[in-house]
Each structure stands twice: as structure tokens, then as C-alpha cells.
Design a protein around this motif. Structure first.
Motif, PDB file in Angstrom:
ATOM      1  N   ARG A   6       0.828  -1.204   0.000  1.00  0.00           N
ATOM      2  CA  ARG A   6       0.000   0.000   0.000  1.00  0.00           C
ATOM      3  C   ARG A   6       0.863   1.254   0.000  1.00  0.00           C
ATOM      4  O   ARG A   6       0.549   2.231  -0.669  1.00  0.00           O
ATOM      5  N   PHE A   7       1.958   1.219   0.740  1.00  0.00           N
ATOM      6  CA  PHE A   7       2.851   2.369   0.810  1.00  0.00           C
ATOM      7  C   PHE A   7       3.484   2.659  -0.549  1.00  0.00           C
ATOM      8  O   PHE A   7       3.593   3.809  -0.977  1.00  0.00           O
ATOM      9  N   ILE A   8       3.879   1.621  -1.252  1.00  0.00           N
ATOM     10  CA  ILE A   8       4.510   1.793  -2.567  1.00  0.00           C
ATOM     11  C   ILE A   8       3.504   2.301  -3.597  1.00  0.00           C
ATOM     12  O   ILE A   8       3.832   3.132  -4.442  1.00  0.00           O
ATOM     13  N   LYS A   9       2.255   1.836  -3.519  1.00  0.00           N
ATOM     14  CA  LYS A   9       1.238   2.230  -4.493  1.00  0.00           C
ATOM     15  C   LYS A   9       0.590   3.574  -4.170  1.00  0.00           C
ATOM     16  O   LYS A   9      -0.094   4.131  -5.024  1.00  0.00           O
ATOM     17  N   ASP A  10       0.797   4.114  -2.977  1.00  0.00           N
ATOM     18  CA  ASP A  10       0.191   5.389  -2.585  1.00  0.00           C
ATOM     19  C   ASP A  10       0.808   6.531  -3.382  1.00  0.00           C
ATOM     20  O   ASP A  10       2.011   6.722  -3.371  1.00  0.00           O
ATOM     21  N   GLU A  11      -0.032   7.294  -4.085  1.00  0.00           N
ATOM     22  CA  GLU A  11       0.456   8.387  -4.927  1.00  0.00           C
ATOM     23  C   GLU A  11       0.016   9.755  -4.419  1.00  0.00           C
ATOM     24  O   GLU A  11       0.162  10.749  -5.126  1.00  0.00           O
ATOM     25  N   ASN A  12      -0.522   9.856  -3.224  1.00  0.00           N
ATOM     26  CA  ASN A  12      -0.986  11.145  -2.714  1.00  0.00           C
ATOM     27  C   ASN A  12       0.160  12.138  -2.566  1.00  0.00           C
ATOM     28  O   ASN A  12       0.030  13.299  -2.912  1.00  0.00           O
ATOM     29  N   GLY A  13       1.275  11.709  -2.066  1.00  0.00           N
ATOM     30  CA  GLY A  13       2.421  12.600  -1.916  1.00  0.00           C
ATOM     31  C   GLY A  13       2.962  13.049  -3.258  1.00  0.00           C
ATOM     32  O   GLY A  13       3.357  14.191  -3.431  1.00  0.00           O
ATOM     33  N   ALA A  14       2.968  12.154  -4.220  1.00  0.00           N
ATOM     34  CA  ALA A  14       3.457  12.497  -5.558  1.00  0.00           C
ATOM     35  C   ALA A  14       2.570  13.552  -6.194  1.00  0.00           C
ATOM     36  O   ALA A  14       3.064  14.466  -6.853  1.00  0.00           O
ATOM     37  N   THR A  15       1.280  13.455  -5.998  1.00  0.00           N
ATOM     38  CA  THR A  15       0.352  14.434  -6.549  1.00  0.00           C
ATOM     39  C   THR A  15       0.610  15.806  -5.940  1.00  0.00           C
ATOM     40  O   THR A  15       0.637  16.811  -6.650  1.00  0.00           O
TER      41      THR A  15
END
Length: 53
Positions: A6-15
Motif C-alpha cells: 500500500r505504501f509503494i502504491k500510494d500516490e498522494n504525496g506524488a500528486t
């Protein structure tokens, strides 16, 4: 492993970073445009002032 996946797939920070980069780019473009326009305007006003003397 689920937490790591889940941590690797989380893109909220990238956005958020992408939006920050876009805002920074816009700020640079606006500063460059205002600087160029200001210089040209200053020169034009100087020419008008000299023509009126």
C-alpha cells in the motif's frame, strides 16, 4: 507485506509534489513576464518623458 504494498502504491504525496512543481513553474513564468514587461514599460515611459521635454 500489505502495508509495504500500500505504501509503494500510494500516490498522494506524488500528486502534492506535482502541484507544487506546477505552482513553482508558474511563479517563475510570471516573474519573468513581469520583469520583461516592466523593463519595456520603463523604457517606453522614459522615451515619452524625453519627447515631452
Amino acid at each position: 507485506m500489505t502495508f509495504v504494498d500500500r505504501f509503494i502504491k500510494d500516490e498522494n504525496g506524488a500528486t502534492a509534489i506535482e502541484y507544487g512543481l506546477i505552482a513553482a513553474l508558474l511563479a517563475v513564468v510570471i516573474c519573468a513576464a513581469v520583469t520583461t514587461l516592466g523593463t519595456k514599460l520603463y523604457t517606453a515611459m522614459g522615451n515619452i518623458s524625453n519627447a515631452l521635454k
